[in-house]
Each structure stands twice: as structure tokens, then as C-alpha cells.
Design a protein around this motif. Structure first.
Motif, short mmCIF file in Angstrom:
data_model
loop_
_atom_site.label_atom_id
_atom_site.label_comp_id
_atom_site.label_asym_id
_atom_site.label_seq_id
_atom_site.Cartn_x
_atom_site.Cartn_y
_atom_site.Cartn_z
N MET A 1 38.58 -41.16 54.80
CA MET A 1 38.88 -42.40 55.53
C MET A 1 40.39 -42.62 55.58
SD MET A 1 37.26 -46.12 55.00
CE MET A 1 35.72 -45.47 55.60
N ILE B 1 42.74 -47.58 58.07
CA ILE B 1 41.46 -48.31 58.04
C ILE B 1 41.29 -49.06 56.73
CG2 ILE B 1 38.96 -47.95 57.90
CD1 ILE B 1 39.17 -46.14 60.25
N ARG C 1 43.38 -52.07 56.87
CA ARG C 1 42.84 -53.11 57.75
C ARG C 1 41.57 -53.75 57.15
NH1 ARG C 1 43.94 -51.81 64.12
NH2 ARG C 1 46.21 -51.82 63.92
N LEU C 2 40.79 -52.95 56.42
CA LEU C 2 39.63 -53.54 55.73
C LEU C 2 40.09 -54.59 54.74
CD1 LEU C 2 37.10 -50.68 54.88
CD2 LEU C 2 36.61 -52.81 56.08
N LEU D 1 42.84 -56.26 54.87
CA LEU D 1 43.31 -57.41 55.63
C LEU D 1 42.15 -58.28 56.10
CD1 LEU D 1 46.26 -56.03 57.77
CD2 LEU D 1 46.27 -58.13 56.40
N PHE D 2 41.10 -57.60 56.56
CA PHE D 2 39.90 -58.30 57.02
C PHE D 2 39.36 -59.19 55.91
CE2 PHE D 2 35.54 -59.05 58.07
CZ PHE D 2 35.45 -59.02 59.46
N PHE D 3 39.25 -58.60 54.71
CA PHE D 3 38.71 -59.38 53.59
C PHE D 3 39.65 -60.52 53.21
CE2 PHE D 3 37.42 -59.92 49.02
CZ PHE D 3 36.19 -60.47 49.34
N THR E 1 39.05 -63.26 55.46
CA THR E 1 37.81 -63.98 55.10
C THR E 1 38.08 -64.95 53.95
OG1 THR E 1 36.60 -61.99 55.69
CG2 THR E 1 35.39 -63.68 54.47
N ILE E 2 38.80 -64.45 52.94
CA ILE E 2 39.12 -65.33 51.81
C ILE E 2 39.90 -66.53 52.30
CG2 ILE E 2 40.43 -65.52 49.64
CD1 ILE E 2 39.78 -62.60 49.10
N PHE F 1 39.84 -54.54 65.76
CA PHE F 1 40.82 -54.47 64.68
C PHE F 1 40.58 -53.24 63.81
CE2 PHE F 1 42.33 -56.13 60.44
CZ PHE F 1 43.68 -56.06 60.74
N LEU F 2 39.32 -53.02 63.46
CA LEU F 2 39.00 -51.87 62.62
C LEU F 2 38.82 -50.61 63.45
CD1 LEU F 2 38.54 -51.70 59.52
CD2 LEU F 2 38.64 -54.01 60.40
N LEU G 1 31.32 -65.40 50.48
CA LEU G 1 32.43 -64.47 50.24
C LEU G 1 31.90 -63.18 49.61
CD1 LEU G 1 35.42 -64.66 50.75
CD2 LEU G 1 35.74 -65.37 48.38
N VAL H 1 30.17 -61.03 52.21
CA VAL H 1 31.11 -60.27 53.05
C VAL H 1 31.72 -59.12 52.25
CG1 VAL H 1 33.27 -60.42 54.34
CG2 VAL H 1 31.58 -62.26 54.52
N LEU I 1 31.70 -55.23 53.39
CA LEU I 1 32.91 -54.46 53.59
C LEU I 1 32.93 -53.23 52.69
CD1 LEU I 1 35.59 -57.28 54.04
CD2 LEU I 1 34.36 -55.96 55.78
N VAL J 1 31.01 -64.27 59.33
CA VAL J 1 32.17 -65.08 58.93
C VAL J 1 32.48 -66.12 60.00
CG1 VAL J 1 34.66 -65.03 58.52
CG2 VAL J 1 33.18 -63.32 57.46
#
Lengths: 639, 366
Positions: free
Chosen positions: A1, A5, A8-9, A11-13, A16-17, B174-175, B283, B286, B290, B313
Motif C-alpha cells: 500500500m 494512501i 490520506r487514510l 487524514l480521513f480518520f 472524522t475525529i 480523496f482516497l 468513532l 469508523v 478504516l 460519517v
């Protein structure tokens, strides 16, 4: 991977936080920083949404006469009582309403999930009581008086078994669940049909509750109405019932029983009559005696349901069974004719008794009818002839034709609930089934039972509705209509939302056979027949008497009469049953005569004649003729 | 039916967290609907049946190797468009919009299932264009891919659900390797187009979108809902009024308290503590999704997981945001909490997809 990626994963999380934290901060602001203030605002929230009961649909008879409607009644409810005054208010209110404090407490507990909705304590409270409460307003904080539609009846005694009653929820969990599963919602205190038309037509009758948004003060007293959504009244039902004929029929049953009582019959329990329109299946009248007063139902329910002797709550017309007795003989005749086991002209000799398969059975009171054809066998109601016919066709064919005439299965009346019973037709299966369930000691069919079945005795169990429907089938020449009570349902705006559509099924019997039966049944109602006194009516009547044995020793037979009129062009078909009333000719046929007179307005003509001649038709004469009908055996013995 | 190796990679945690939220939702629902009908358990029973049905659906989804969904993407995309078009013609109309198809047993809401279809087909598209998503042309194609079903849903009209599609799109782009710069430009362009798009909205939609800025403006309808919801949540304070004790709830102040506004009941009766528990559960949910996506054996699997996470989300944000008056009223249900068949089922199935990707992360050698 790839690294990008993974980055960015993360960043995604992180994003969400961030979202959860933003929501959390806003919540902390509302609930912790501002919490006290909002709590105060919530407590001061003096708006209440109150349901407004929708008036239930009304019911009209076939002439458009309003039979069931609504009037405004007062309901006393309990809002919020200041806790310091709680006990005092409840006991004081109990005194005024004549209710036990425990009962009031129970009502409150029942509604524990919705303390904030007013709790209905008593509906339809008398005006004087209301005045009393109004005077003591300040001593009774939290007590509310509401206006509510209450069921009212043109005559509470009229067809109580058919109309049925409503009850505030929850009456039976199963009833609510059934409607809920179909998308109808009920709140506590809503009315719901418990039985009769009220129950079967619930979705049409219920209407849609409204709501008002009201502002109340700290003791729950209404200050003003903010917003209002009016309730939608339920649909009106137009019934096939003829209220005059219904009232008369109920009265005739009562009078008929009285007369039988005077004649010394000791085990009279009740009676039932059904009048159908043979050309559509409309139920014109359906009476079950004894009845009761719908407007007093709630007050009397305990007493009514405890009466196991007369069973006033039982709708005898659809939920009680009787062996058909001789009224069944046209079925046996049908089977024999259709199966080619007899011709109309064949002469069978009646010596008053018959011995087959080691069983001896006889005619009523040992009467000897001599050489007799199908026509005379029906007119004179000869048992020996039909024992012979029953043995010729066998039980299986007999059961088949009984089924064709609608016995042993529901006639299809769905406008009242609980629904009609289906009864049974004597057959090998029915007997085996009774044996399997341990009701009888022997499961194998014997020829003696075929003989019983061929004269309507033994394992037969018919409802008066089935008997009337059977008469209607013969009357209209072989069409089995589905009986119904509701002609149409109409919304408040007059839009027809439901309309009955009479349907029939042709039965598997030839026109010729039915014509023979029609002739013979007309003969029954002419001098010499078992209901010969009906010959005095200005219109020709066709019918068949029956005196049904029931297996209870020392009690008289049930008196039955089925028939239709006018014989040449039938407008009504009927069945009358008088429990333990003796012979059909003596107990049931006179009631049928009155029903015919009422339907065809013959009473008035009689009265006119009386006035003209100045000679009232003596009661004695009627009695005499009835005895004649009863005493068929005497006449025949002299032959 | 399953290879033992598959079970070894089954993410029990994800299943547990999802069930925990569902049961939490059931408890709050029992309070929110105790007032509704003569049978206080009516809605709870039905919702419990939905949970059971959802679980069955979930296990059906994981029994099929997800690469099959990848293979069948064309049929899924076309079938989805057909269903959405169908609802415009034969859909059952409630409150002025046609979102349901009456299936006798329950009302099918194709826009809910469309979310899953778009997640699967977009993942396939992005996988095919892997490494080429920095090209504006491909970006444009991806937008088009989502825009068509989105437009059909917008026509129903269902603004909230069509916005979910945007969230899914951006999360997956984005991903999926799009340039961050491009994404920002497109967002800016979108915002610039808002005044133009505004005219396509029905007046009530416009009202719902702006009312949260000033609820007092319409104190009887949408504003009323928001004011009452905020009062309910605020009055819950730290520990809440207690289950079945919320007066805003019982007095029927809360609109749609079992569907869109179920969070208000939770806030009132279980307080800040109860609300934070729910946020933490989301949370964790998610996080597990992920984690599975990071271990996926292919880009398709990874992107499917991201699509599901974006969808959940966004709905949590918009729904809870609405009840606390920081987001417009859009009528989106709260995942695994709100009462309602289709959305519940679809959320469960989406978790099934994620579990599916997780279970098949290792290439099985024959």
C-alpha cells in the motif's frame, strides 16, 4: 500500500475525529454550559398537544333512517395535580364521580407511560355531576372536563348483536395488534369497535383523530388554544337492514315465546329469525332473542355475561347451532332426485314405521301417511319416505347436496365480528372427527345415522343464517348469494368509499328439482300442509316446518320454519328458530307469518277490515288453526 | 459455505460495535415511541425485526466474494438507475415526495439502496483509473458517474440523500488518488454555484436549509422543531432526565422523535454522557472500517470501505448537527439509531460489505 494512501487514510480518520469533537463541543455548550437555562425553558414549556377524538361514522338503515349516531358527552379527565394536593383531590373527585380511589389510581397507573396526557376517568358523565365539578373548580386543580362524542342509538334494544359496541382502548390486545399491523394506530382512550359491525367496519368507522396545541397553566388548566387540526369523522355506513322489520321481528320473537309460555312450554330459552332478500343476499332483519340495551351495555355487562341460561349476549342467528329437523327434507329430496334414486311420481308406502339394518324408526307421533309421493311427503313431512330416500342415496351424497345448499360452511357474512359459525353437516368425516376428539364412543358410520341425517337429525348443526340462506337459494332458483349487511360506506362529503356488490354462485342442482321443491314448499303453506294456516294470507307463501330433536330428554323439540314469500315471486326468504318451542308449525311458523305481514304491510289492511266489519278476527281462530297445523298427526290418523 | 480462513479474518469488533449502536438505538426508541400507540412496544418490536433482518442480509452479503460485485458493476449501475427512475413513476407519495415503492411487506426506498450501488460502482471506476485520477478528465467522469443517480434522487425530491452522494464521492476521490487541489477547486466552484442551484429548490427545502441560522423566524413549523429539539437536548444536561422521563419527548414536542429526531430524545433523557457514548461508538465504528480498508487486498476493496465510512460519517454529522441546530434540516436518519426499515437495512448491508473486504484480504491459493 502506497504511502500516500496511508497518509490520506490517517487524514480521513483525523477529519472524522474533528467532526465528532465539533459535535461534542456543541453538545457540551448546550448541555453543560447552557443546560440549566434549557432545563428551565423545558419546565416552562406549557404547550401541550392534546388529541381530539374523531366522531365515529354513523349507521343508517335501508330507508336512510339514522340508527346509530353520536351525541356530545362530558368526559372527566385528570391532568397534572400539584403533588401536595394529590390525595385530597383524588378522594374528593372519587366521591363526586362515585368511583373508588383504587380504581382512579389504577387508571393513572395504566397510563404510566403518558402521565402528561390527560387521563380519562369517566366518560358520558351526567350534567349534574359536571355542574358540581365546575362549582368546585378551585378545590379540584388538575381536573379537566372535555367534550367528546358518545355513541347514541335510535333504540338501544334494536339489533344490539349486529351493531355491537365500542370501548376505549385497550379492550383486547389482540384487537389493537390486528389493526396496528394494518397501519392503524391507537392511543390510550381511543374508541375501538369490540364486536358486531363496530368491530368489522372499524377502519371505516373510526375516522381520524385531530390534535390541538394548547397552552396550559401550572395546574394544567387550559389557557388558550394555539393551533388546531380538526378530526376527520368516520365514514357513515348504510345498512341493508330495514329498521321497522327488524324491530317488528324482535317483537314477534318475544310475543311468540310469550304465547308458547302461556301454552305451557317450560324450557323456552330464546329464539332467532333471519330475513334475507333472496335476490341479492341483503340481510333485511336479523334478530336474536333475548337481546339487551346497547345504551346500557357497559352498566349491565357483568349481569348479561353471567346469564348462562338465556345467554342474551349470544347472537343466536349466526353463532348458535340447531339440527335442521324436517326443514332439511328438501335437501334429501334434492339428493334423491338429482341422483336418480326416485322420480316425483314414485309412490312409497308409509306404514308409520320403517325397519332397516335392524333399526326401526317412525314418523312423528307414529303417524301413518299411507301411499305417498315426493310432493305429499314434503307437504305432510313424512319421515318414513325420507328415511327411505336417505338410505337410497347414502350419507356421502346427502352431505354433498347439503354442502351445495350452504350448510357446513360460512355463508360469507363478514360484516359482523366475531364472525358466523360454520356448523356441521352429518358425514363420515364429521363423526370420525368427533370420535378422534373423544366426544363420542364410536367412530364408524352406521346406516341408522344416515336415516337420522336424512330428516335433519343427528350430526347436523345449522345456524339460522344458514337456514335462511338455504330458503333463499330455493326461492331464487338455485343462486347462492353472499349475505351482507353493509350496502355502502360514505365519507362526510358524501363520497361513496365502499359499495356492496352482490355475488352469487350457482349451486349444482337442476332447475327441475328446485321447481319441484318450490311447489311442495308452497303446498306446505296451504290447507293440509304442516303450516297450512299460512294459506289464509293474501300472498302465497312457501316454506318448510321442522321440529328438531336435540338429545336433551324431557325437553320439547326446537321449532323451526324456513320459507319465502311471495311464493311465485320471492321478495323475502327467512328462517325462524324457537329453542325448545315444540313443533315448527306451532312455534316458528306463526312468527314467520307476522314477519310476512309486517314486510308486506298486511297488518294495516287487517285493521281496516276489522273496522269495516266491526268483527275483529278472533284470537281463538288463530289458535285453532295452529292446533290444526300442530295436529297434523290427528288428521292423518283419521285418513 | 465458508472457508475457515475467511472466518479468521472476520472483524468481530466491527460487528459488535454496530450491534451495540443498534441496541442503544432500540432502548432510546422504546422511550421515543412509548407514547405513540396503544401498544407501547409496537415500534420496538418492529425495529428488532429490522435488526434481525439486517443481520441476515449482512451474512448473505459476506457469503458472496466481493470481487463478484466488482465484476457485475455494469448491471448494478444500470439496475440502480432503473429503480430510481421507477420510483418517480410508481412511487408512493408521502409528504409531497415520492421516495417509496410499496412492496407489501415494507416500503422499499430505492434511494437508500442507491448509496450501496454507487459505492460499489464508483470504487470500480476509480480502480480502473488508478494512477490517472490526477487528470481533470477522469475527475469529471467520476462526477458524472455520481451526478446521474443523484439527479434522479434530487427530483423525488430528496435533498438530504442526494447530498450523501456528494460525501461518498469526495471521500472516495480523496482516497482514490485525486489531487487535493482539484478537490478544493471543485468545492469552491460548487459553492459559487449555490445561488444558481438555489432556484431549483422548493420553497420548503429553502426554508429547511436556512432555518437553523435563525429558528425563531418560523416558530411554528421547522423553527419550532429546531427550538424544541435544542431545548430537549440542552435540558438533558450532564446525566439526562432519565430514560422515559424526558418531558419534551413525552409531551410530543419533538417532531419525528423516532426517526430524524431520535438524537434529541437521547440528549434529553441520557444527557451529555449518553451523547458522548454514542459519538465514541461511531468513532470506533469508523476506526474499524478504516482499519479494514487499510488491509484490503485491492484498491476496489479499499475504496468500498472508504465509501461506507464517508456515508456513515456524513449522516451522523448532518443528523446530529441538525438536532443541535448547527446543520440544516435535511431529513437524514441517524445510522443504526433512527427507526426505519430501508435505511437500517442498507446501513447493515454496508457493514456487511466492509466485513466482506476484511474477510477476503488474503489471496487464497488453490
Amino acid at each position: 500500500m502506497s504511502k500516500i494512501i496511508i497518509k490520506r487514510l490517517r487524514l480521513f480518520f483525523a477529519f472524522t475525529i474533528l467532526i465528532m469533537v465539533v459535535l461534542g463541543f456543541r453538545l457540551a455548550h448546550l448541555q453543560i454550559v447552557m443546560g440549566e437555562e434549557y432545563q428551565k425553558r423545558s419546565e416552562e414549556n406549557m404547550l401541550r398537544v392534546l388529541p381530539v377524538t374523531a366522531p365515529r361514522g354513523e349507521m343508517y338503515d335501508s330507508e336512510g333512517i339514522r340508527m346509530v349516531s353520536n351525541r356530545t358527552g362530558f368526559t372527566v379527565s385528570l391532568g397534572e395535580i400539584p403533588s401536595s394536593e394529590r390525595e385530597r383531590v383524588i378522594s374528593y373527585l372519587g366521591e363526586i364521580l362515585e368511583m373508588d380511589v383504587e380504581d382512579i389510581q389504577e387508571e393513572i397507573d395504566k397510563q404510566r407511560f403518558k402521565r402528561y396526557q390527560p387521563i380519562k376517568l369517566k366518560t358520558d358523565v351526567a350534567m349534574e355531576t359536571i355542574a358540581l365539578i365546575e362549582e368546585r373548580r378551585f378545590e379540584l386543580p388538575g381536573v379537566m372536563i372535555e367534550l367528546e362524542p358518545i355513541r347514541s342509538y335510535m333504540d338501544g334494544w334494536l339489533a344490539p348483536h349486529l351493531f355491537g359496541v365500542t370501548s376505549t382502548t385497550p379492550p383486547e390486545e389482540s384487537v389493537i395488534e390486528r389493526w396496528s399491523s394494518q397501519g392503524y394506530e391507537y392511543r390510550y382512550g381511543d374508541n375501538i369497535g369490540v364486536f358486531g359491525i363496530e368491530r368489522a367496519w372499524e377502519p371505516y368507522l373510526r375516522g381520524q383523530a385531530g390534535e390541538i396545541l394548547v397552552e396550559v397553566n401550572s395546574v394544567g388548566r387550559l389557557i388558550r388554544v394555539r393551533e388546531k387540526r380538526d378530526p376527520v369523522p368516520g365514514n357513515s355506513l348504510y345498512l341493508t337492514l330495514d329498521s321497522k322489520l327488524q324491530a317488528d321481528t324482535q317483537r314477534f320473537l318475544e310475543e311468540g315465546l310469550q304465547r308458547r309460555e302461556e301454552q305451557g312450554y317450560k324450557y323456552l330459552r330464546g329464539a332467532a329469525a333471519v330475513v334475507l332478500d333472496p335476490n341479492s343476499g341483503k340481510v333485511l332483519a336479523m334478530a336474536s332473542y333475548p337481546g339487551y340495551d346497547l345504551s346500557q351495555y357497559r352498566q349491565n355487562i357483568t349481569e348479561l355475561s353471567a346469564d348462562h341460561t338465556y345467554k342474551p349476549l349470544l347472537n343466536r342467528a349466526v353463532n348458535e347451532f340447531y339440527p335442521g329437523g324436517s326443514t332439511f327434507k328438501p335437501v334429501t329430496a334434492t339428493a334423491a332426485l338429482e341422483e336418480g334414486k326416485v322420480t316425483p311420481g314414485e309412490i312409497v308406502n308409509c306404514s308409520g314405521r320403517i325397519t332397516r339394518h335392524n333399526v326401526t324408526k317412525s314418523c312423528y307421533l307414529g303417524t301413518v301417511h299411507g301411499p305417498i309421493s315426493l310432493y305429499r311427503a314434503l307437504v305432510r313431512s313424512c319421515n318414513v319416505y325420507f328415511y327411505e330416500m336417505g338410505l337410497r342415496v347414502g350419507i356421502d351424497k346427502l352431505a354433498y347436496y347439503a354442502g351445495e345448499y350452504g350448510f357446513g360452511r360460512p355463508t360469507g357474512l363478514t360484516d359482523i365480528l366475531p364472525g358466523e359459525s360454520s356448523g356441521t353437516v352429518a358425514s363420515r368425516e364429521v363423526k370420525q372427527d368427533l370420535f378422534d376428539r373423544g366426544r363420542i364412543e364410536w367412530g364408524t358410520w352406521v346406516p341408522g345415522e344416515t336415516m337420522d341425517a336424512s330428516i335433519g337429525q343427528g350430526f347436523h348443526q345449522f345456524t339460522p343464517l344458514q337456514l335462511a340462506n338455504y330458503a333463499a337459494i330455493i326461492a331464487n332458483g338455485g343462486r347462492n348469494y353472499r349475505p351482507y349487511l353493509v350496502e355502502k360506506a360514505e365519507s362526510l362529503e358524501g363520497e361513496v368509499v365502499w359499495q356492496a356488490d352482490p355475488k352469487f354462485q350457482r349451486i349444482d342442482v337442476s332447475d327441475r328439482t328446485i321447481q319441484l321443491l318450490q311447489n311442495a314448499m308452497e303446498g306446505v303453506c296451504q290447507p293440509g300442509g304442516t303450516a297450512g294456516f299460512l294459506g289464509r294470507l293474501p300472498i302465497p307463501v312457501a316454506g318448510k316446518t321442522g321440529s328438531a330433536e336435540h338429545g336433551i330428554r324431557d325437553r320439547e323439540t326446537h321449532g323451526l320454519f324456513v320459507g319465502y314469500a311471495p311464493a311465485n315471486n320471492p321478495e323475502i326468504a327467512f328462517a325462524v328458530v324457537v329453542e325448545y318451542g315444540g313443533t315448527g308449525g306451532g312455534a316458528a311458523a306463526p312468527i314467520a307469518e307476522n314477519i310476512i305481514k309486517s314486510y308486506f304491510d298486511l297488518f294495516e289492511e287487517e285493521e281496516l277490515e276489522e273496522e269495516e266489519t266491526g268483527e275483529p278476527e278472533g284470537q281463538e281462530e288463530i289458535e285453532e288453526q295452529q292446533e290444526e297445523a300442530n295436529g297434523e298427526s290427528l288428521l292423518d290418523n283419521q285418513q | 459455505m465458508f472457508d475457515e480462513k475467511l472466518w479468521r479474518n472476520f472483524d468481530l469488533w466491527l460487528l459488535f460495535i454496530m450491534l451495540a449502536i443498534s441496541i442503544y438505538g432500540l432502548v432510546v426508541l422504546s422511550s421515543a415511541t412509548s407514547n405513540f400507540s396503544a401498544d407501547p412496544w409496537f415500534y420496538v418490536k418492529r425495529q428488532a425485526i429490522w435488526i434481525a433482518a439486517g443481520l441476515i442480509g449482512l451474512f448473505l452479503v459476506i457469503s458472496i466474494d466481493y470481487s463478484n460485485f466488482s465484476r457485475l458493476y455494469k448491471y448494478i449501475y444500470i439496475g440502480n438507475l432503473a429503480l430510481l427512475a421507477l420510483v418517480l413513476f410508481i412511487g408512493r407519495e408521502t409528504a409531497g415526495s415520492q421516495r417509496w415503492i410499496d412492496l407489501r411487506f415494507f416500503d422499499l426506498q430505492p434511494s437508500e439502496f442507491a448509496k450501496l450501488a454507487i459505492i460499489i460502482t464508483l470504487a470500480k471506476f476509480l480502480e480502473q483509473k488508478e494512477g490517472e485520477m490526477d487528470q481533470v478528465k477522469n475527475l469529471f467522469l467520476a462526477f458524472l458517474h455520481v451526478a446521474i443517480p443523484m439527479a434522479l434522487i434530487f427530483l423525488q425530491p430528496d435533498l438530504g440523500t442526494s447530498l450523501v452522494f456528494l460525501a461518498i464521492l469526495y471521500g472516495m476521490l480523496f482516497l482514490g488518488g485525486a489531487k487535493v487541489k482539484h478537490l478544493f477547486v471543485s468545492i469552491a466552484a460548487g459553492i459559487a454555484a449555490v445561488p444558481f442551484l438555489w432556484n431549483f429548490l422548493k420553497p420548503y427545502q429553502q426554508m429547511r436549509l436556512v432555518i437553523f441560522l435563525n429558528p425563531e423566524q418560523d416558530p411554528l413549523q421547522y423553527g419550532y422543531q429546531l427550538i424544541q429539539s435544542v431545548i430537549a437536548i440542552g435540558s438533558g444536561r450532564i446525566w439526562g432526565a432519565g430514560l422515559y422521563e424526558g418531558t419534551q419527548n413525552i409531551y410530543d414536542f419533538l417532531p419525528a422523535q423516532h426517526t430524524d429526531f431520535i438524537f434529541s430524545v437521547l440528549g434529553e433523557e441520557l444527557g451529555f454522557a449518553g451523547a458522548v457514548v454514542l459519538l465514541v461508538l461511531y468513532l470506533l465504528l469508523v476506526y474499524r472500517i478504516l482499519k479494514i480498508s487499510s488491509m484490503a487486498k485491492d484498491t476496489f476493496g479499499l475504496l468500498v470501505c472508504i465509501g461506507v465510512a464517508s456515508m456513515l460519517v456524513f449522516q451522523v454529522l448532518v443528523n446530529i448537527g441538525m438536532t443541535i441546530s448547527i446543520m440544516p434540516v435535511t431529513g437524514l436518519p441517524l445510522p443504526f439509531m433512527s427507526y426505519g426499515g430501508s435505511s437500517f437495512l442498507v446501513n447493515m448491508l454496508s457493514i456487511g460489505l466492509v466485513l466482506n473486504v476484511g474477510m477476503r484480504r488474503e489471496k487464497i491459493m488453490f
